[in-house]
Scaffold this motif. Structure first.
Motif, PDB file in Angstrom:
ATOM      1  N   ARG A 240      42.726  38.551  49.207  1.00  0.00           N
ATOM      2  CA  ARG A 240      42.425  39.517  48.148  1.00  0.00           C
ATOM      3  C   ARG A 240      41.529  38.887  47.092  1.00  0.00           C
ATOM      4  O   ARG A 240      41.565  37.683  46.872  1.00  0.00           O
ATOM      5  N   ILE A 241      40.748  39.745  46.447  1.00  0.00           N
ATOM      6  CA  ILE A 241      39.922  39.322  45.310  1.00  0.00           C
ATOM      7  C   ILE A 241      40.186  40.265  44.152  1.00  0.00           C
ATOM      8  O   ILE A 241      40.157  41.489  44.317  1.00  0.00           O
ATOM      9  N   TYR A 242      40.454  39.693  42.988  1.00  0.00           N
ATOM     10  CA  TYR A 242      40.643  40.469  41.757  1.00  0.00           C
ATOM     11  C   TYR A 242      39.476  40.175  40.815  1.00  0.00           C
ATOM     12  O   TYR A 242      39.172  39.009  40.549  1.00  0.00           O
ATOM     13  N   PHE A 243      38.835  41.227  40.327  1.00  0.00           N
ATOM     14  CA  PHE A 243      37.748  41.078  39.368  1.00  0.00           C
ATOM     15  C   PHE A 243      38.334  41.234  37.966  1.00  0.00           C
ATOM     16  O   PHE A 243      38.733  42.329  37.567  1.00  0.00           O
ATOM     17  N   VAL A 244      38.409  40.121  37.242  1.00  0.00           N
ATOM     18  CA  VAL A 244      39.099  40.066  35.950  1.00  0.00           C
ATOM     19  C   VAL A 244      38.169  40.480  34.817  1.00  0.00           C
ATOM     20  O   VAL A 244      37.015  40.040  34.740  1.00  0.00           O
ATOM     21  N   SER A 245      38.686  41.315  33.932  1.00  0.00           N
ATOM     22  CA  SER A 245      37.971  41.684  32.706  1.00  0.00           C
ATOM     23  C   SER A 245      39.011  41.907  31.613  1.00  0.00           C
ATOM     24  O   SER A 245      40.213  41.972  31.881  1.00  0.00           O
ATOM     25  N   ARG A 246      38.541  42.019  30.381  1.00  0.00           N
ATOM     26  CA  ARG A 246      39.437  42.220  29.238  1.00  0.00           C
ATOM     27  C   ARG A 246      39.377  43.671  28.773  1.00  0.00           C
ATOM     28  O   ARG A 246      38.347  44.339  28.888  1.00  0.00           O
ATOM     29  N   HIS A 247      40.495  44.156  28.227  1.00  0.00           N
ATOM     30  CA  HIS A 247      40.483  45.445  27.534  1.00  0.00           C
ATOM     31  C   HIS A 247      41.372  45.336  26.306  1.00  0.00           C
ATOM     32  O   HIS A 247      42.106  44.366  26.124  1.00  0.00           O
ATOM     33  N   ASN A 248      41.299  46.351  25.445  1.00  0.00           N
ATOM     34  CA  ASN A 248      41.994  46.297  24.154  1.00  0.00           C
ATOM     35  C   ASN A 248      43.443  46.760  24.220  1.00  0.00           C
ATOM     36  O   ASN A 248      44.146  46.731  23.219  1.00  0.00           O
ATOM     37  N   GLU A 249      43.891  47.184  25.375  1.00  0.00           N
ATOM     38  CA  GLU A 249      45.279  47.610  25.512  1.00  0.00           C
ATOM     39  C   GLU A 249      46.187  46.405  25.696  1.00  0.00           C
ATOM     40  O   GLU A 249      45.776  45.378  26.235  1.00  0.00           O
ATOM     41  N   ARG A 251      48.469  45.575  27.720  1.00  0.00           N
ATOM     42  CA  ARG A 251      49.094  45.584  29.040  1.00  0.00           C
ATOM     43  C   ARG A 251      48.039  45.217  30.069  1.00  0.00           C
ATOM     44  O   ARG A 251      46.849  45.200  29.783  1.00  0.00           O
ATOM     45  N   ILE A 252      48.494  44.927  31.277  1.00  0.00           N
ATOM     46  CA  ILE A 252      47.552  44.670  32.353  1.00  0.00           C
ATOM     47  C   ILE A 252      47.393  45.942  33.191  1.00  0.00           C
ATOM     48  O   ILE A 252      48.290  46.792  33.224  1.00  0.00           O
ATOM     49  N   ALA A 253      46.246  46.088  33.821  1.00  0.00           N
ATOM     50  CA  ALA A 253      45.988  47.258  34.655  1.00  0.00           C
ATOM     51  C   ALA A 253      45.297  46.803  35.935  1.00  0.00           C
ATOM     52  O   ALA A 253      44.300  46.079  35.888  1.00  0.00           O
ATOM     53  N   ILE A 254      45.832  47.201  37.082  1.00  0.00           N
ATOM     54  CA  ILE A 254      45.278  46.841  38.386  1.00  0.00           C
ATOM     55  C   ILE A 254      44.932  48.107  39.156  1.00  0.00           C
ATOM     56  O   ILE A 254      45.733  49.037  39.232  1.00  0.00           O
ATOM     57  N   GLN A 255      43.730  48.139  39.717  1.00  0.00           N
ATOM     58  CA  GLN A 255      43.305  49.289  40.504  1.00  0.00           C
ATOM     59  C   GLN A 255      42.494  48.810  41.703  1.00  0.00           C
ATOM     60  O   GLN A 255      41.589  47.994  41.564  1.00  0.00           O
ATOM     61  N   ARG A 256      42.833  49.341  42.879  1.00  0.00           N
ATOM     62  CA  ARG A 256      42.089  48.954  44.077  1.00  0.00           C
ATOM     63  C   ARG A 256      40.696  49.577  44.055  1.00  0.00           C
ATOM     64  O   ARG A 256      40.525  50.729  43.656  1.00  0.00           O
ATOM     65  N   ILE A 257      39.708  48.804  44.480  1.00  0.00           N
ATOM     66  CA  ILE A 257      38.329  49.283  44.538  1.00  0.00           C
ATOM     67  C   ILE A 257      38.072  49.818  45.945  1.00  0.00           C
ATOM     68  O   ILE A 257      38.172  49.077  46.934  1.00  0.00           O
ATOM     69  N   GLU A 299      40.802  42.868  50.629  1.00  0.00           N
ATOM     70  CA  GLU A 299      41.154  43.871  49.619  1.00  0.00           C
ATOM     71  C   GLU A 299      40.573  43.447  48.266  1.00  0.00           C
ATOM     72  O   GLU A 299      40.764  42.314  47.834  1.00  0.00           O
ATOM     73  N   LEU A 300      39.875  44.367  47.609  1.00  0.00           N
ATOM     74  CA  LEU A 300      39.254  44.099  46.315  1.00  0.00           C
ATOM     75  C   LEU A 300      39.895  44.978  45.246  1.00  0.00           C
ATOM     76  O   LEU A 300      40.099  46.180  45.474  1.00  0.00           O
ATOM     77  N   TYR A 301      40.195  44.362  44.083  1.00  0.00           N
ATOM     78  CA  TYR A 301      40.848  45.072  42.988  1.00  0.00           C
ATOM     79  C   TYR A 301      40.150  44.743  41.667  1.00  0.00           C
ATOM     80  O   TYR A 301      39.563  43.664  41.515  1.00  0.00           O
ATOM     81  N   SER A 302      40.263  45.655  40.722  1.00  0.00           N
ATOM     82  CA  SER A 302      39.911  45.337  39.337  1.00  0.00           C
ATOM     83  C   SER A 302      41.201  44.982  38.615  1.00  0.00           C
ATOM     84  O   SER A 302      42.237  45.611  38.841  1.00  0.00           O
ATOM     85  N   LEU A 303      41.157  43.953  37.792  1.00  0.00           N
ATOM     86  CA  LEU A 303      42.314  43.501  37.030  1.00  0.00           C
ATOM     87  C   LEU A 303      41.923  43.393  35.567  1.00  0.00           C
ATOM     88  O   LEU A 303      41.073  42.571  35.218  1.00  0.00           O
ATOM     89  N   LYS A 304      42.502  44.228  34.744  1.00  0.00           N
ATOM     90  CA  LYS A 304      42.227  44.194  33.310  1.00  0.00           C
ATOM     91  C   LYS A 304      43.405  43.556  32.592  1.00  0.00           C
ATOM     92  O   LYS A 304      44.553  43.935  32.798  1.00  0.00           O
TER      93      LYS A 304
END
Length: 325
Positions: A240-249, A251-257, A299-304
């Motif tokens: 798996r690969i997670y593309f990490v970015s920051r957000h102002n919330e 909590r963490i948020a994970i979504q499959r691409i 599997e590719l995901y976005s991880l905030k």
């Protein structure tokens, strides 16, 4: 045809030169024979048993003046490349497995060697070098965390390594072997700022004991930091690969691409040196069998993660719970 061979003195190139080396390292699945000390796993004192095809020779040439401009030249057909940079300049001969680096000091080499030079080498050998930190998961698989600079990849992986074995920091080499995407890293060290060093629970007074890059980050051996380290004696496959970015919330948020175009865009943007490599080299990598296999099988995901990661231990615990459980 055998282009080079290894003897007690070092690497004998096709040109007949015997290059003397003081150190032998394991790097991205290769043997790196070097005349300078690097923060890598050393195989010094061990008999060289690998194929000459898997060895590279590194020679350092100290200079007083460096070029003021930047330029990267790659000849895909001849396997030859030159990198001009104010920090460190490289001549790379992939067919003869030879690198020469010019710099004012060794610190510049440590800050550059693992990135664009080996991204070029990987591409010319049909491999992909991703800008990613990684951790070992279940069933001999590797989970990678990609993202822009300062996204928090290294810090996150440093804390995840309290739960799962650390695999690699900042870069991940991927090869297609027996139809499997096999993973290789630069070693068991992780780059840490003084803030990350402290957050992992290490004494701040020890920070000055480690080698540092030109940004002032320390190369910390994971074992000395009390972190778990993976057993590299087995073939580890990318899962798996997670593309990490920051957000102002908070909590963490994970979504499959799912979108193929988005997957391709994310992967291309995380090729090591993508902003410096010639367009033809980036296209060559993006059309390689390894790159296509990643798109098809991984599997590719976005991880905030929260922008404020002062409470990084809790963030890492939550990420670990979602990813590993």
């Amino acid at each position: 045809m055998q282009i080079c061979s290894v003897n007690k003195q070092g690497l004998t190139c096709q040109r007949g030169l015997i290059l003397l080396h003081r150190y032998c390292y394991s790097l991205y699945g290769y043997q790196l024979l070097s005349d300078i000390s690097l923060p890598l796993r050393t195989t010094q004192g061990q008999e060289y048993t690998g194929d000459a095809e898997d060895s590279f020779s590194l020679q350092h040439r100290g200079v007083d003046q460096m070029p003021l401009d930047e330029d990267v030249f790659v000849d895909l057909d001849k396997g030859f490349s030159q990198i001009r940079s104010p920090i460190a300049s490289y001549t790379i001969d992939v067919k003869n497995r030879y690198l020469e680096v010019s710099s004012k000091s060794q610190e510049e080499i440590i800050s550059t060697l693992f990135n664009i030079p080996f991204s070029i080498i990987s591409s010319l050998r049909g491999e992909v070098l991703l800008h990613a930190s990684s951790i070992m998961s279940a069933h001999n698989s590797v989970v990678a965390f990609c993202g822009k600079k300062a996204a928090g990849k290294s810090t996150l992986v440093a804390h995840l390594a309290k739960m799962k074995p650390f695999f690699g920091d900042d870069t991940l080499n991927i090869k297609l072997m027996d139809r499997r995407l096999s993973c290789y890293s630069a070693g068991d060290f992780i780059k840490m700022s003084q803030e990350t060093f402290k957050s992992v629970g290490l004494k701040e007074t020890l920070f000055s004991c480690y080698k540092k890059n030109i940004q002032g980050k320390a190369y910390v051996d994971c074992s000395s930091a009390g972190l778990l380290v993976s057993d590299r004696s087995t073939d580890l496959c990318l899962s798996r690969i997670y593309f990490v970015s920051r957000h102002n919330e908070n909590r963490i948020a994970i979504q499959r691409i799912e979108c193929d175009l988005q997957k391709r865009a994310f992967l291309v943007s995380n090729i090591v040196g993508v902003g410096y490599l010639p367009a033809k080299v980036v296209a060559y990598i993006a059309n390689s069998s390894v790159f296509k296999s990643i798109l098809k099988t991984v599997e590719l995901y976005s991880l905030k993660i929260p922008h404020d990661i002062a409470n990084i231990n809790n963030v890492a615990r939550d990420v670990g719970t979602l990813i590993f459980d």
